[in-house]
Scaffold this motif. Structure first.
Motif, PDB file in Angstrom:
ATOM      1  N   PRO A  94      -1.227 126.184   7.637  1.00 30.54           N
ATOM      2  CA  PRO A  94      -2.168 125.107   7.307  1.00 30.54           C
ATOM      3  C   PRO A  94      -1.925 123.899   8.205  1.00 30.54           C
ATOM      4  O   PRO A  94      -0.783 123.548   8.504  1.00 30.54           O
ATOM      5  CB  PRO A  94      -1.827 124.783   5.843  1.00 30.54           C
ATOM      6  N   ARG A  95      -2.982 123.258   8.628  1.00 29.89           N
ATOM      7  CA  ARG A  95      -2.864 122.151   9.567  1.00 29.89           C
ATOM      8  C   ARG A  95      -2.256 120.912   8.933  1.00 29.89           C
ATOM      9  O   ARG A  95      -1.814 119.992   9.646  1.00 29.89           O
ATOM     10  CB  ARG A  95      -4.227 121.784  10.155  1.00 29.89           C
ATOM     11  N   ASP A  96      -2.195 120.838   7.619  1.00 33.75           N
ATOM     12  CA  ASP A  96      -1.652 119.639   6.975  1.00 33.75           C
ATOM     13  C   ASP A  96      -0.125 119.611   6.970  1.00 33.75           C
ATOM     14  O   ASP A  96       0.481 118.636   6.535  1.00 33.75           O
ATOM     15  CB  ASP A  96      -2.177 119.490   5.546  1.00 33.75           C
ATOM     16  N   ILE A  97       0.513 120.673   7.454  1.00 35.82           N
ATOM     17  CA  ILE A  97       1.967 120.664   7.600  1.00 35.82           C
ATOM     18  C   ILE A  97       2.280 120.126   8.991  1.00 35.82           C
ATOM     19  O   ILE A  97       2.077 120.813   9.999  1.00 35.82           O
ATOM     20  CB  ILE A  97       2.574 122.063   7.431  1.00 35.82           C
ATOM     21  N   GLY A  98       2.740 118.899   9.049  1.00 41.78           N
ATOM     22  CA  GLY A  98       2.951 118.253  10.337  1.00 41.78           C
ATOM     23  C   GLY A  98       4.357 118.443  10.877  1.00 41.78           C
ATOM     24  O   GLY A  98       5.273 118.866  10.170  1.00 41.78           O
TER      25      GLY A  98
ATOM     26  N   ARG B 134       7.036 121.118  10.340  1.00 38.15           N
ATOM     27  CA  ARG B 134       6.233 122.313  10.590  1.00 38.15           C
ATOM     28  C   ARG B 134       7.086 123.390  11.269  1.00 38.15           C
ATOM     29  O   ARG B 134       6.968 124.579  10.936  1.00 38.15           O
ATOM     30  CB  ARG B 134       5.039 121.955  11.475  1.00 38.15           C
TER      31      ARG B 134
ATOM     32  N   ASN C 126       3.580 128.308   0.871  1.00 38.87           N
ATOM     33  CA  ASN C 126       3.099 127.591  -0.316  1.00 38.87           C
ATOM     34  C   ASN C 126       4.214 127.261  -1.312  1.00 38.87           C
ATOM     35  O   ASN C 126       3.968 126.549  -2.283  1.00 38.87           O
ATOM     36  CB  ASN C 126       2.016 128.419  -1.013  1.00 38.87           C
TER      37      ASN C 126
ATOM     38  N   GLU D 112      10.765 113.318   1.190  1.00 41.36           N
ATOM     39  CA  GLU D 112      10.221 112.587   2.342  1.00 41.36           C
ATOM     40  C   GLU D 112      11.289 112.272   3.386  1.00 41.36           C
ATOM     41  O   GLU D 112      11.035 112.321   4.590  1.00 41.36           O
ATOM     42  CB  GLU D 112       9.569 111.293   1.868  1.00 41.36           C
TER      43      GLU D 112
END
Length: 255
Positions: free
Chosen positions: A78-82, A86, A103, A109
């Motif tokens: 998924p592109r939202d994992i930076g 990543r 998932n 953070e």
């Protein structure tokens, strides 16, 4: 390119020399005629050259396959994992061959910065099993850090009435205050790590907590996720030594 070798015989020994290297071989009572010696040396050099070429080729092929694998994994995440996390997730998928793990990944953070700062400075990586230790192979990690497993301390386990895995983590943290905790097998080891960190306020100790199993693994991971500890875990009963080691190996890219 031409390399000239010279051979000299003297009192039962032989000196083999090139422009940059030389070696003396004790011949003893063995007699080797010139023709045989020339063939022996030629065959030895020829075999070593082929071996080195093969070694370089195998390493090159492995790197190409690994790079291609990571490119495919990257395209499917998924592109939202930076980045940079990543890449750590990619390492987990690569080691497990299972995209379902994506998932299940959970991390705080500040985990990446806490972990990479410790590893760059050089620290002790406390692991809960020899399987995790043997799975950590990234050279930048190994060059800067020490990996320690205190699993077999039966005395502490008997005195405290805890498992050997928990006792190992206790001993490790007491010996190495400024460490990194990596747990891939034992829920009791992770529970012990959380307890010691919270009781002593050692919140600068990052924890990789991915114990595997159906007994207590999920509940202790839930405890880790609800804590103020900088952490990386895998939700539910999944995890294991290969996952724990792959996370640490992933940080080799950033050291």
């Amino acid at each position: 390119m031409r390399i000239r070798y010279e051979i000299e015989f003297d009192s039962g020994s032989m000196r083999l020399s090139s422009p940059n290297h030389s070696a003396v071989i004790n011949m003893g009572l063995n007699a080797v005629i010139a023709g045989d010696l020339e063939k022996i040396i030629f065959d030895a050099i020829y075999a070593e050259v082929l071996n080195q070429m093969g070694s370089d080729r195998r390493e090159h092929d492995f790197k190409m396959i690994e790079e291609r694998s990571f490119s495919i994994i990257d395209s499917m995440l998924p592109r939202d994992i930076g980045y940079p996390m990543r890449y750590i997730v990619m390492k987990i998928v690569h080691s497990t061959e299972d995209f379902a793990m994506v998932n299940l990944v959970r991390y705080s953070e500040g985990f990446f910065q806490s972990m990479v700062s410790r590893l760059r400075a050089g620290t002790t990586i406390i692991v809960d099993s020899e399987m995790v230790r043997s799975g950590i192979y990234a050279k930048p990690v190994l060059n800067k850090n020490k990996i320690a497993c205190y699993l077999n301390d039966d005395e502490i386990a008997e005195q405290r009435g805890i498992t050997r895995s928990a006792a190992g983590i206790m001993k490790g943290l007491l010996k190495n205050r400024n460490s990194v905790i990596v747990i891939g097998n034992s829920p009791t080891a992770l529970d012990q790590a959380i307890t010691m960190i919270e009781e002593n306020g050692w919140y600068d100790v990052p924890v990789v907590g991915v114990p595997v199993g159906f007994v207590n693994a999920k509940s202790v991971k839930d405890r880790l996720m609800s804590s103020s500890i900088e952490h990386f875990t895998v939700y539910g009963h999944r995890g294991g030594s290969s996952v724990a080691a792959s996370i640490v190996n992933g940080f080799g890219r950033f050291l």
